[in-house]
Design a protein around this motif. Sequence first.
Motif, short mmCIF file in Angstrom:
data_model
loop_
_atom_site.label_atom_id
_atom_site.label_comp_id
_atom_site.label_asym_id
_atom_site.label_seq_id
_atom_site.Cartn_x
_atom_site.Cartn_y
_atom_site.Cartn_z
N ARG A 13 28.38 45.28 53.42
CA ARG A 13 28.83 44.67 54.67
C ARG A 13 30.32 44.94 54.88
N ASP A 14 31.17 44.36 54.06
CA ASP A 14 32.62 44.51 54.22
C ASP A 14 33.03 45.96 54.02
N GLY A 15 32.32 46.66 53.11
CA GLY A 15 32.67 48.04 52.80
C GLY A 15 32.27 49.00 53.90
N LEU A 206 36.06 32.77 46.30
CA LEU A 206 37.21 33.54 46.80
C LEU A 206 36.72 34.93 47.20
N HIS A 207 37.28 35.40 48.31
CA HIS A 207 37.00 36.74 48.81
C HIS A 207 38.34 37.45 48.86
N LEU A 208 38.54 38.42 47.97
CA LEU A 208 39.87 38.98 47.77
C LEU A 208 39.92 40.47 48.10
N HIS A 209 41.04 40.86 48.67
CA HIS A 209 41.30 42.28 48.92
C HIS A 209 42.47 42.74 48.06
N ASP A 210 42.48 44.04 47.79
CA ASP A 210 43.43 44.58 46.82
C ASP A 210 44.58 45.34 47.48
N GLY A 248 40.84 47.85 50.72
CA GLY A 248 39.54 47.49 50.17
C GLY A 248 39.48 46.15 49.45
N ASN A 249 38.25 45.71 49.24
CA ASN A 249 37.98 44.54 48.42
C ASN A 249 38.33 44.83 46.97
N ILE A 250 38.41 43.79 46.15
CA ILE A 250 38.54 44.01 44.72
C ILE A 250 37.30 44.78 44.24
ZN ZN Z 1 36.89 41.20 53.43
#
Ligand code: ZN
Length: 306
Positions: A13-15, A206-210, A248-250
């Motif tokens: 989804r997020d990707g 938690l929803h984390l981005h890097d 991107g996400n972690i």
């Molecule tokens: Zn996200």
Amino acid sequence: MGEHVIICEVGPRDGLQIAKGIMPTEIKKRWITAMAAAGVSEIEVGSFVSPKLIPQMADTAEIVRHAVTLPGLTVVALAPNLRGAQAAHAAGAHRISIPVSVSEGHSRANLNRSPDEQVAEVGRMVEWLAAQERKVPVEASCSTSFGCSFDGRVKVSEVVRIAASLAAVGVPGLALADTVGYAHPALIREVVHAVRAEIGDVLEGLHLHDTMGLGLANALAGIEAGIRNFDSALAGLGGCPFAPGASGNIVTEDLVFMLESMGFATGIDLDRLIAARVILREGLPNETMRGGVPQAGIPKTFRHAA
Ligand code: ZN
């Protein structure tokens, strides 16, 4: 006995929503199947949004119908409004993730509504879902909880206020999202403690981005603050089409490596998870794939948590 951490893979989804290419439906199904077979117990497989806005998500109903046939998998679908929730329910999703921006700027750009208008929409979704025979829980994802690329700093008091109003309209669980990746460990601690003081265990994840390279440091701060649910994406895919500057996400592979090494069982087989990158590469040949562990190889010192 080790503690458990639940990882929700959000790559599909997020990707994919920000990927330059469109992953063919058949490859998407194989990719999700491979991650589930590696032991990923929750996957956010797509979103019920207008395919005109996000063409990568046009096949979400078909993807959900496939994913629910995979044993042991909790199939999560994102829906920004009542219509999306109705489509997610009809397709058979096990849980519906609803984005709610804390900041006005991101809320307007992403949802074309104010944060309070979106909380009201969430209330309508919860009410509609409660009236259905098949019960599908929702989880609200509080975007821009740690900063916003439009509005800059986001007040902790605003995060607490939105979280409290979501709990008040009947949301059973919510996650704090660092949509653009501006958080740092001290801020994670501060916001998690403040939100938990207000809504207790309704705060789940938690929803984390890097974006700034602090993704895993932030995850560790979350672990230390008692969080046991994390979103992440295979190969660190991800971003938000309506949040300029987000990266991107972690990376799921690196998160699994860190957690398992520390004694937190994720249920995920790291070898098989890394192998799923081959299918991702096949489906998106031109996408940047990140991850320290996949590039270096799993070290001989590594053991999965018991
Ligand atoms: Zn996200």
